[in-house]
Design a protein around this motif. Structure first.
Motif, PDB file in Angstrom:
ATOM      1  N   ASP A  45       0.856  -1.584   0.164  1.00  0.00           N
ATOM      2  CA  ASP A  45      -0.355   0.224   0.095  1.00  0.00           C
ATOM      3  C   ASP A  45       0.774   1.396  -0.026  1.00  0.00           C
ATOM      4  N   GLN A  46       1.878   1.178   1.168  1.00  0.00           N
ATOM      5  CA  GLN A  46       2.909   2.185   0.844  1.00  0.00           C
ATOM      6  C   GLN A  46       3.269   2.395  -0.915  1.00  0.00           C
ATOM      7  N   GLU A  78       0.788   4.173  -3.050  1.00  0.00           N
ATOM      8  CA  GLU A  78       0.903   6.086  -2.845  1.00  0.00           C
ATOM      9  C   GLU A  78       1.964   5.899  -3.408  1.00  0.00           C
ATOM     10  N   ARG A  79       3.274   5.381  -3.036  1.00  0.00           N
ATOM     11  CA  ARG A  79       3.966   6.643  -3.758  1.00  0.00           C
ATOM     12  C   ARG A  79       4.752   5.958  -5.036  1.00  0.00           C
ATOM     13  N   ARG A 100       6.979  12.605   3.137  1.00  0.00           N
ATOM     14  CA  ARG A 100       5.709  12.012   3.564  1.00  0.00           C
ATOM     15  C   ARG A 100       5.396  11.864   5.175  1.00  0.00           C
ATOM     16  N   ASP A 124       4.802   9.127   8.163  1.00  0.00           N
ATOM     17  CA  ASP A 124       4.070   7.698   8.723  1.00  0.00           C
ATOM     18  C   ASP A 124       2.072   7.944   8.298  1.00  0.00           C
ATOM     19  N   TYR A 176      -4.600  12.491   2.649  1.00  0.00           N
ATOM     20  CA  TYR A 176      -4.223  11.285   2.453  1.00  0.00           C
ATOM     21  C   TYR A 176      -4.538  10.897   1.088  1.00  0.00           C
ATOM     22  N   SER A 189      -1.146  10.030  -1.686  1.00  0.00           N
ATOM     23  CA  SER A 189      -1.216   9.207  -3.132  1.00  0.00           C
ATOM     24  C   SER A 189      -1.283   9.983  -4.081  1.00  0.00           C
ATOM     25  N   ARG A 223      -7.168   1.312   4.522  1.00  0.00           N
ATOM     26  CA  ARG A 223      -5.006   0.986   4.566  1.00  0.00           C
ATOM     27  C   ARG A 223      -5.446   1.603   6.428  1.00  0.00           C
TER      28      ARG A 223
END
Length: 312
Positions: free
Chosen positions: A197-198, A201-202, A211, A213, A248, A252, A267
């Motif tokens: 997921d991370q 998003e990147r 970014r 956390d 978010y 994202s 998420r």
């Protein structure tokens, strides 16, 4: 005592507190040699025997074996060298006993099956190199294909336990539990899902964005509302949810719409897995770090708030 006087084994026993049998045993093995014999043939000892016996008794109390003691008292081995070697041997024994105690304490607390107990024991006995390989395999699996990214390399470092050379019982227990957790296929899948997921998003967001956390952002935004007693489904929670979704959307690269809120909900539900929090609690114990702040309440609040608005 007169330096020229000779004493029987009984005299030595009274003066040293050792038994006649023990002194005779030491004498038979040449550790305390008699200085002469009585007319009847009984062994007699001089004043040096008292000091020698006291020294032998001290060394025996420290756990040295008789062959080593004989070499020390005969000056065939230097005492500092023997003491250093024995201290190291004791350190190994102490570490072993701590591991055994940790496993038995965990067994008493958790009541594992025989198979689980065997696993716990084997995990506790792993060498430093073996422990490193086990964790490296876990992190290599969950971050496969992502480890070249500096961001994920940093995450992997923060997830690496380093059991000290002389760990306390609590640290050993934490290591055993963390090692078990790292071998749980379902937990690995959860961590991998968070990493994916991370990474997504990147890939979709602005790479120039600094970014933070997601969990830290949730704690910062939701903490005050939670402390103020704001109900997740209440109108007062709306601005907090809006701030979360706006952040978010920013990182994202998506529009802040219902689809994004559903993605954020999924998420957060993944991040809210109790095993994730437990992993970092155990990690802090092992590495001697401050205990991490629990995110369960702020994540629960956020999930409930998002669900309430997605249903509308």
């Amino acid at each position: 005592m007169d330096g020229g006087t000779l004493y029987s084994i009984g005299d030595l026993a009274r003066r040293t507190g050792l038994t006649v049998k023990t002194i005779r045993f030491y004498s038979d093995r040449g550790i305390v040699a008699p200085a002469g014999r009585s007319p009847a043939g009984y062994r007699l000892y001089d004043i040096d025997a008292v000091a020698r016996l006291d020294f032998v008794r001290t060394l025996r109390a420290l756990g040295l074996d008789l062959p080593t003691i004989r070499k020390v008292v005969d000056r065939e081995l230097p005492l500092p060298e023997v003491a250093a070697a024995h201290a190291e041997a004791l350190a190994v024994q102490i570490r072993t006993l701590r591991l055994q105690r940790a496993v038995l304490t965990a067994v008493a607390r958790r009541g594992p099956t025989p198979e689980e107990m065997d696993l716990m024991h084997r995990l506790a006995k792993l060498s430093e190199k073996e422990r490193g390989c086990l964790i490296a395999e876990f992190l290599g699996d969950v971050f496969a294909g992502l480890h070249t990214d500096p961001e994920f390399t940093a995450v992997m470092r923060t997830m690496t336990p380093e059991l000290p050379d002389d760990p306390g019982t609590e640290q050993v227990q934490a290591w055993v539990e963390l090692a078990e957790l790292s071998q749980d296929p379902d937990f690995r899948a959860v961590v991998r899902r968070m990493a994916d997921d991370q990474a997504a998003e990147r890939a979709q967001g602005d790479t120039a964005v600094v970014r933070r956390d997601l969990a830290a952002v949730v704690r910062e935004q939701v903490g005050p509302a939670l402390a103020a007693g704001v109900a997740p489904a209440s109108p007062a929670a709306g601005p907090v949810v809006a701030a979360l979704t706006a952040h978010y959307a920013y990182v994202s690269g998506h529009r802040d719409d219902s689809d994004l809120r559903r993605r954020l909900l999924t998420r957060l539900e993944t991040v809210n897995d109790p095993r994730r929090e437990r992993y970092f609690q155990l990690l802090a114990v092992i590495n001697g770090w401050p205990a991490p702040q629990s995110l369960t309440k702020v994540l629960d609040w956020s999930i409930q708030a998002l669900r309430a608005r997605i249903r509308r």
